[in-house]
Scaffold this active site. Structure first.
Site, PDB file in Angstrom:
ATOM      1  CB  CYS A   2      26.123 -71.696  68.302  1.00 35.26           C
ATOM      2  SG  CYS A   2      24.597 -72.016  67.452  1.00 35.26           S
ATOM      3  CD  GLU A 104      31.287 -70.308  63.458  1.00 36.37           C
ATOM      4  OE1 GLU A 104      31.252 -69.079  63.110  1.00 36.37           O
ATOM      5  OE2 GLU A 104      30.689 -70.802  64.517  1.00 36.37           O
TER       6      GLU A 104
END
Length: 221
Positions: A2, A104
């Site tokens: 992340c 992402e």
């Protein structure tokens, strides 16, 4: 992993969602939260929950140089209970890192394309995090890291790792201090329920952390 996320909710929404009784000093929305920045987190101080800002990138209390934080924005949940940087924190300094989506990058050939990922059934949610206090020189530095795991079936198409998003029913269990030893905290994370995710493509504009406006979340036509 992340490495970027968003928090666009109003302060009142956050206070209500996480049952916080005190205003959040300096609260601000962000379309592009990046490592090294201050991030909104909830901790339990032994008396109750409180929300405030931590710097993203863990600097362990024993570190000689705060620059180590740039290498510790994430912690692998599978080994955090064994690693010197995280083991003590797994037992005593757990936190919630508040978000409403994360980014992402999906690799396609030689290129990576950013996607914005959200929960289907909840707007606000919390990543499982760890925090610590570093005291050297002038003042104290409070920092955090976000725990990750192997990607689920949805995320595997995008990336092989993902942040751990705690179910609403498990947030207080994660926060309560000294209730779990490091191994129990590890086992707790391995058994949390998964929630349905959705994703859409966004422009490479989000790649630059300095870009922080609605363009970051605009669907790519």
């Amino acid at each position: 992993m992340c490495g970027r996320y968003t928090l666009l909710a109003d302060e009142l929404e956050i206070l209500q969602e996480f049952d916080i009784n005190q205003p959040i000093e300096g609260y601000h929305q962000s379309y592009n939260i990046a490592p090294g920045q201050k991030v909104l987190a909830v901790i339990h101080d032994g008396k109750g929950k409180r929300a405030g800002y931590l710097r993203w990138g863990l600097v362990p209390s024993w570190a000689n140089d705060e620059k180590i934080g740039y290498k510790m924005i994430n912690a692998r949940s599978e080994t955090a209970h064994e690693k010197p940087s995280f083991k003590r924190l797994m037992s005593r300094k757990r936190c919630l890192v508040i978000a409403d989506s994360f980014y992402e990058w999906k690799r396609e050939g030689k290129e990576k394309h950013p996607k914005r990922i959200q929960l289907k059934d909840r707007k606000l949610f919390a990543f499982a995090g760890l925090w610590d206090k570093w005291s050297q020189g002038e003042g104290d530095l409070f920092t955090c890291t976000i725990l990750t795991k192997e990607a689920n079936s949805f995320m595997q198409e995008i990336h092989h790792r993902m942040p751990i998003i705690l179910p609403k029913s498990k947030e207080d269990d994660w926060l309560t201090p000294n209730q779990l030893d490091p191994t129990e905290a590890y086992q707790f994370l391995q058994t949390v329920e998964e929630e349905d995710l959705s994703a859409y493509n966004v422009a490479p504009y989000v790649n630059a952390a300095k870009n922080n406006d609605e363009t970051c979340i605009a669907p790519l036509a």
